[in-house]
Design a protein around this motif. Structure first.
Motif, short mmCIF file in Angstrom:
data_model
loop_
_atom_site.label_atom_id
_atom_site.label_comp_id
_atom_site.label_asym_id
_atom_site.label_seq_id
_atom_site.Cartn_x
_atom_site.Cartn_y
_atom_site.Cartn_z
N GLU A 163 0.83 -1.21 0.00
CA GLU A 163 0.00 0.00 0.00
C GLU A 163 0.87 1.25 0.00
O GLU A 163 0.58 2.24 -0.70
CB GLU A 163 -0.92 -0.01 1.22
N LEU A 164 1.96 1.23 0.78
CA LEU A 164 2.86 2.37 0.80
C LEU A 164 3.53 2.57 -0.56
O LEU A 164 3.69 3.70 -1.04
CB LEU A 164 3.93 2.18 1.89
N ALA A 165 3.92 1.45 -1.17
CA ALA A 165 4.57 1.55 -2.48
C ALA A 165 3.61 2.10 -3.53
O ALA A 165 3.97 2.93 -4.35
CB ALA A 165 5.09 0.17 -2.91
N GLU A 166 2.37 1.63 -3.49
CA GLU A 166 1.37 2.12 -4.44
C GLU A 166 1.06 3.59 -4.20
O GLU A 166 0.84 4.36 -5.14
CB GLU A 166 0.10 1.28 -4.33
N ALA A 167 1.00 3.98 -2.92
CA ALA A 167 0.71 5.37 -2.60
C ALA A 167 1.84 6.29 -3.07
O ALA A 167 1.61 7.41 -3.54
CB ALA A 167 0.50 5.53 -1.09
N ALA A 168 3.08 5.80 -2.96
CA ALA A 168 4.21 6.61 -3.39
C ALA A 168 4.20 6.80 -4.90
O ALA A 168 4.15 7.90 -5.41
CB ALA A 168 5.52 5.96 -2.94
#
Length: 371
Positions: free
Chosen positions: A237-242
């Protein structure tokens, strides 16, 4: 619990003389939300069963009812009431077994027996209202020594005690017993369950039961998987948000470039350290510290490993004025044809050699003079 040797099943609907199939029905009372399932006290079927209980009677009382109700309350699903016990023969005959109703309430009435509160389907209500069905029949296990009722499997609407197919009820009902009522009787574990447990790191033999320790190990493995999955999901989720457009490139570099920079720094560091060692040795020589050619490699290696140790060792050596002069000006080495003769160690130089533990010959060789 129930052992195999002391366990049997009664189907309280009439049957022929098939061993282990009991007969008893209770008449439904119109307008009553509750229905009697079993009578109180000792009771038997009209054909004399149970034949496998010494007293020839089944038994229902307050203590027996308490155990039956406690087991009943452990179930989460409602218990079915079907027509003519079709649930027991449906798989054998390939027929449907529609429900006439369900029940999830049970109570004991002293002097009257065990009662249930059915929730009838509209079709069954019509049958009962029109007297098309009048009796309620129970399927239950019982202790073959005392006759005590152990539990309630299910119930059925019935009229005909001699209904076709009832002869097989004893053997068919026995198929339900081990998994639902008689947990002490060992049953082979399904191969799919064994394979699933193996994926969790729990090995169970095909002919064995799952132990408490193995069950706990499986639960622990599942918990670990859930935790790891949650952590991975959070990272994704963090990677996608970034996203590529949200990364500050001034704060990050490609890994290949980073590794190359590390190698360059390591090379430069080693080179700088080497130069520093040479400089320290040269500075010591300029200060008049005696550094023999034979020990120079040792001093360089020492400096690369521990600069402080090299510095301390060189500083501990006394400064020799004559050596300082040697480092500051080139001294011509006399040759064999020199008419004036070859220079020799002075008394002061010999004294210094004795002080620092160097032989006169080594010092003379280093200075290019005679000993």
């Amino acid at each position: 619990m129930f052992s195999k040797s002391a366990f049997s099943i009664a189907v309280l609907s009439a049957a022929t003389a098939t061993v282990g199939c009991a007969v008893l029905t209770a008449e439904l009372q119109p307008g009553d939300d509750w229905a009697q399932l079993l009578p109180d006290g000792q009771f038997s079927a009209w054909d004399g069963r149970p034949h496998d209980v010494p007293s020839g009677k089944w038994l229902m009382n307050a203590a027996v009812a308490a155990n039956v109700i406690a087991l009943f309350n452990q179930r989460k699903n409602d218990i079915v009431i079907d027509y003519e016990h079709q649930t027991l023969v449906a798989a054998e005959k390939g027929i449907q077994a529609p429900a006439a109703g369900w029940f999830n309430e049970m109570e004991y009435r002293p002097g009257q027996g065990l009662y249930i509160k059915p929730n009838w389907t509209p079709k069954a209500q019509a049958f009962i209202a029109n007297n098309e069905y009048r009796y309620l029949s129970a399927v239950f296990p019982y202790d073959k020594t005392t006759g005590e009722v152990q539990a309630i499997y299910m119930a059925a609407l019935t009229n005909n005690p001699g209904a076709d197919g009832m002869e097989a009820l004893a053997s068919l009902a026995a198929r339900f017993a081990p998994s639902t009522i008689n947990p002490q009787e060992d049953q082979p574990m399904h191969k799919t369950l064994i394979a699933l447990l193996a994926k969790l790191g729990v090995t169970v033999q095909a002919d064995a039961n799952l132990t408490d320790e193995q069950a706990q190990a499986a639960l622990t493995a599942l918990t670990t998987l859930e935790t790891n999955q949650a952590a991975l999901s959070a990272k994704l989720e963090l990677a996608e948000a970034a996203g590529p457009g949200n990364i500050d490139l001034s704060q990050y570099v490609p890994i290949a470039q980073y590794n190359a920079a590390l190698q360059q720094v390591a090379s430069l560091t080693a080179t700088t350290a080497s130069l520093t060692v040479e400089q320290v040795i040269e500075n010591a020589e300029k200060e008049g510290k005696l550094v023999l050619a034979s020990e120079r490699d040792y001093l360089v290696s020492l400096g690369k490993q521990n600069m402080a140790a090299l510095t301390a060792q060189l500083q501990a050596r006394p400064s020799v004025a004559a050596l300082t002069a040697q480092q500051s000006s080139q001294v011509k080495r006399p040759d064999a044809d020199d008419k004036q003769g070859v220079a020799a160690l002075t008394a002061d130089q010999k004294a210094i050699a004795d002080q620092i533990g160097v032989s006169h010959a080594d010092l003379a060789k280093e200075l290019g003079v005679k000993a």
